[in-house]
Design a protein around this motif. Structure first.
Motif, short mmCIF file in Angstrom:
data_model
loop_
_atom_site.label_atom_id
_atom_site.label_comp_id
_atom_site.label_asym_id
_atom_site.label_seq_id
_atom_site.Cartn_x
_atom_site.Cartn_y
_atom_site.Cartn_z
N ALA A 113 8.11 41.35 23.43
CA ALA A 113 8.11 41.39 25.01
C ALA A 113 7.22 40.04 25.60
O ALA A 113 7.51 39.61 26.73
N LEU A 114 6.19 39.79 24.64
CA LEU A 114 5.10 38.83 25.19
C LEU A 114 6.09 37.65 25.23
O LEU A 114 5.96 36.45 26.04
N ALA A 115 6.97 37.28 24.17
CA ALA A 115 7.66 35.95 24.18
C ALA A 115 8.69 35.92 25.12
O ALA A 115 8.83 34.88 25.71
N THR A 116 9.16 37.34 25.70
CA THR A 116 10.12 37.20 26.80
C THR A 116 9.53 37.14 27.98
O THR A 116 10.08 36.43 28.96
N TYR A 117 8.68 37.85 28.22
CA TYR A 117 8.27 38.10 29.65
C TYR A 117 6.53 37.30 29.90
O TYR A 117 6.10 37.25 30.93
N GLY A 118 5.95 37.12 28.84
CA GLY A 118 4.54 36.29 29.05
C GLY A 118 4.54 34.90 29.26
O GLY A 118 5.63 34.33 29.44
N PHE A 119 3.29 34.36 29.11
CA PHE A 119 3.07 33.04 29.19
C PHE A 119 3.84 32.49 30.33
O PHE A 119 4.36 31.40 30.17
N ASP A 120 3.20 33.14 31.66
CA ASP A 120 3.62 32.40 32.90
C ASP A 120 5.19 32.24 33.09
O ASP A 120 5.51 31.15 33.63
N ALA A 163 21.46 36.03 26.77
CA ALA A 163 20.48 34.95 27.98
C ALA A 163 19.01 35.44 27.98
O ALA A 163 18.59 35.38 29.12
N GLN A 164 18.53 35.52 26.89
CA GLN A 164 16.93 35.41 26.96
C GLN A 164 16.34 33.97 27.22
O GLN A 164 17.43 32.97 27.16
N PRO A 165 15.38 33.63 27.55
CA PRO A 165 14.78 32.28 28.13
C PRO A 165 15.11 31.26 27.23
O PRO A 165 14.86 31.19 26.25
N LEU A 166 15.89 30.24 27.74
CA LEU A 166 16.18 29.05 27.04
C LEU A 166 15.24 27.88 26.82
O LEU A 166 15.15 26.72 27.15
N GLU A 167 14.21 28.39 26.10
CA GLU A 167 13.11 27.45 25.87
C GLU A 167 12.86 27.60 24.32
O GLU A 167 12.68 28.92 23.57
N ALA A 168 12.50 26.60 23.65
CA ALA A 168 12.67 26.35 22.17
C ALA A 168 11.21 27.26 21.59
O ALA A 168 11.01 27.88 20.68
N SER A 169 10.03 27.26 22.40
CA SER A 169 8.69 27.86 21.98
C SER A 169 9.00 29.47 22.16
O SER A 169 8.76 30.08 21.31
N ARG A 170 9.48 29.92 23.32
CA ARG A 170 9.95 31.28 23.28
C ARG A 170 10.61 31.87 22.31
O ARG A 170 10.68 33.11 21.69
N TYR A 171 11.77 31.11 22.01
CA TYR A 171 12.80 31.43 21.01
C TYR A 171 12.09 31.43 19.31
O TYR A 171 12.11 32.39 18.62
N GLY A 172 11.31 30.56 19.41
CA GLY A 172 10.46 30.53 17.96
C GLY A 172 9.51 31.80 17.88
O GLY A 172 9.45 32.35 16.68
#
Length: 678
Positions: A611-618, A528-537
């Motif tokens: 970690a940045l892809a999961t918790y960063g970018f506001d 259940a990591q963030p369901l956003e295409a950009s973060r997944y990429g």
């Protein structure tokens, strides 16, 4: 029609009729000039600790086209060393002269004209006979059309008795068939000179006879065939045209195999009746009948004399500084007499019971002086004209195909046997899927839970660990296994190292990408990591680059060392990268004098990127199912990890740079290893 030879070893022996193998004309092979190879005063020295050890001691000799030559000698006599020097496989520590058709040998062009079939059959087990031959034909004679290549392949396989095994996997061939396939692969370009290191090693008596019969057939087709052989049976020994025997790094006999017994007998070394002459000369060379090495070396002038049949015996000149050299010269001069041959039957040669054939002398003295007949001279002149002023044909391309075409051929071959490799392909796929579901179940739906952030960071770190070891270990295990094949094919001028390396570098990237995508997709959504295409990429890109870098480390280790050392050292070398990854200790807590290691840790960049892809970018605040969640705000998590000012793009660029540097390093190590083995 095959030729019948009536041969006896000495007067009084029973005459034995031997069926000579029938030469087969390989009409479709490309035309190549005949090659005579000569060497003079070869000396080879190696370092043993602080001392130098001389393996070959000023040996000379001549190897002729159309003849099957055996290099024999006791263990440690230097026969393999001599073969490696003649092939050009060894060049360091060598002094002396090697001539090709009486002119100085150009080693680079010579390798294009020769083939070296090593003792172990280095073949790709995941290819069929037909596929292996097709690849060899494309690489070695790529200028020919496809129908022409097919004709050549069919003719060679038919000649070598492999036509019925075209669809058989190489791994399913018998020892003798593998040996014949090794010969067939090199025969595609019709090399005029072929070297074999212990071609009968590991074969039963029937396969040995078939193998030597094949070599005899190739020699009678006009090629120069040279092989080392340990101790052949009498049946095999009779099939060789010429024998070159070494003892303690010196030549004790060079000449016709049929002249060996008479030559030894006139030196007071009488071969017992019904005793294998090949075994007897080895026993003499080992000193079982006393120390006769000096006598034999003087008599043959360390290879400058050549014992041939059917020619008058010139005066033997034994030039040696030993005290009793003149005595040996006198003994030989007064005891060896000329013989007469029965010339009534052109297909038979019968030794006279009261005389022995003459022992002609050939002298090598900074060149090759040969008492050829008129026909021999005309033939040599024609070959010299064909070979040109530099004893080589008109400047030939280094390889049979362009480097770009080589790349595509090798890439297609690598993809083919990778697809058929159970360990390399299906086991890796199974491992990625199994571990993906296992990790997904263990960390099920923790990605959006503010109370389980530390567990989620453990999941991110384990991702790096799993991708690192699976990518690195499989390469360390598989790549060194390619080295023997690479050594053989590159030495025999199949392809350039650049084409090969680029092909194997790119061949595994699609598979590694597929495995990584499958694994990351499973764990990303199950946890259940963030369901956003950009973060997944972004998450996937960081994981992919970590796996590619780890694979590159495997290439470096595999190119630099063997499997045993690599499997141990690679994980040990990875420990600093794991310690300084930012998971166990934050950057601020690392002592100043050790912080530079973090900039080399690709695990740090991968962990930071995920970690940045999961918790960063506001990212918005996490869910909290208890009264207080310290890490409910993603920015607090990044601050605790000392990543609040980190840049995702810097991590990606750093991984790309490390990947490129490691790939270049692997190529350099591979090139150095090839030079060391050549």
């Amino acid at each position: 029609m095959s030729e019948n030879l009536l041969l006896t070893s000495r007067p009084g022996d029973v005459k034995v009729q031997i069926q000579s193998p029938q030469p087969k004309k390989l009409t479709h092979l490309p035309e190549r000039p005949k090659v005579d190879l000569a060497f003079s005063d070869l000396n080879y020295t190696v370092k043993q600790g602080k001392q130098d050890k001389t393996i070959l001691k000023n040996v000379s000799g001549r190897l002729r086209s159309g003849e099957l030559t055996a290099i024999m000698g006791p263990s440690g006599a230097g026969k393999s060393t001599l073969l490696n020097i003649l092939t050009g496989f060894k060049t360091d520590g060598v002094r002396g002269q090697v001539l090709m058709n009486d002119k100085e040998r150009d080693l680079s062009q010579f390798r294009k004209l020769s083939a070296y079939i090593m003792q172990d059959n280095q073949l790709h087990g995941n290819l069929t006979v037909d596929e292996a031959m097709t690849v060899a034909a494309k690489l070695k004679i790529g200028e020919k059309s496809r129908p022409e290549r097919e004709d050549i392949i069919s003719e060679i396989l038919d000649t070598l008795g492999l036509i019925d095994h075209r669809t058989t996997m190489t791994s399913g061939l018998s020892g003798g068939q593998k040996k014949r396939l090794s010969i067939a692969l090199e025969l595609v370009s019709n090399p005029p000179i072929m070297f074999f290191d212990e071609p009968t090693s590991g074969l039963d008596s029937s396969s040995c006879f078939q193998c030597i019969s094949l070599l005899k057939t190739l020699a009678r087709g006009g090629r120069t065939i040279i092989c080392t052989i340990h101790q052949p049976s009498a049946r095999l020994f009779e099939m060789f045209d010429q024998l070159y025997t070494l003892s303690d790094g010196q030549c004790v006999y060079q000449g016709s195999t049929k002249m060996l017994v008479q030559f030894l007998g006139r030196l007071g070394l009488q071969c017992p009746s019904y005793h294998n002459p090949a075994s007897y000369i080895i026993e003499v060379a080992c000193g079982e009948y006393g120390n006769h090495t000096r006598k034999l070396v003087n008599a043959i002038d360390n290879g400058k004399n050549d014992v041939r049949e059917g020619k008058p015996l010139p005066e033997l000149k034994i030039t040696d500084n030993l005290n009793n050299a003149e005595k040996y010269a006198h003994d030989i001069k007064n005891t060896i007499v000329a013989s007469k041959f029965n010339k009534d039957d052109k297909n038979a040669k019968v030794y006279n019971d009261t005389t022995i054939p003459a022992l002609p002398q050939k002298v090598l003295n900074n060149g090759v002086k040969d008492d050829h007949s008129k026909d021999d001279v005309e033939k040599a002149n024609a070959e010299s004209a064909l070979l040109g002023d530099n004893a080589m044909p008109v400047k030939q391309p280094r390889y049979g195909n362009t480097e770009l075409q080589q790349f595509f051929i090798i890439l297609k071959r690598t993809l083919l046997f990778s697809r058929r490799d159970w360990t390399l392909m299906y086991l890796r796929l199974f491992a990625h899927i199994l571990v993906g579901f296992l990790i997904g179940a263990l960390y099920f739906k923790i990605g959006n839970d503010g109370a389980k952030v530390l567990s989620n960071l453990g999941f991110l770190f384990f991702n790096m660990l799993f991708l690192m070891y699976t990518s690195m270990t499989i390469t360390i295990l598989s790549f060194p296994l390619e080295m023997p094949v690479l050594l053989k094919e590159h030495f025999n001028r199949w392809y350039s190292l650049r084409s090969y390396y680029l092909a194997i570098t790119l061949s595994d990237i699609p598979f590694q990408t597929i495995f990584c995508v499958i694994y990351v997709t499973i764990v990303y959504f199950m946890t259940a990591q963030p369901l956003e295409a950009s973060r997944y990429g972004m998450f996937l890109l960081a994981c992919l680059l970590v796996s590619f870098v780890a694979q590159s480390i495997g290439l470096v280790v595999g190119a630099a060392m063997n499997v045993q050392n690599g499997v141990f050292l690679a994980p040990v070398m990875s420990v600093p990268f794991l310690l300084f990854s930012g998971f166990f200790v934050s950057f601020d807590a690392i002592p100043v004098y050790l912080r530079w290691i973090t900039y080399l840790s690709y695990i740090r960049y991968g962990f930071e990127g995920t970690a940045l892809a999961t918790y960063g970018f506001d990212r918005s605040k996490l869910q909290c199912f208890i009264s207080y969640c310290h890490f409910k705000s993603p920015s607090i998590t990044l601050e605790e990890l000392d990543m609040i000012d980190s840049s995702y793009m810097v991590d990606i660029v750093a991984l790309v740079v490390i990947f490129i540097v490691l790939r270049i390093a692997a190529y350099v190590f591979l090139k150095l290893k090839l030079r060391a083995n050549h």
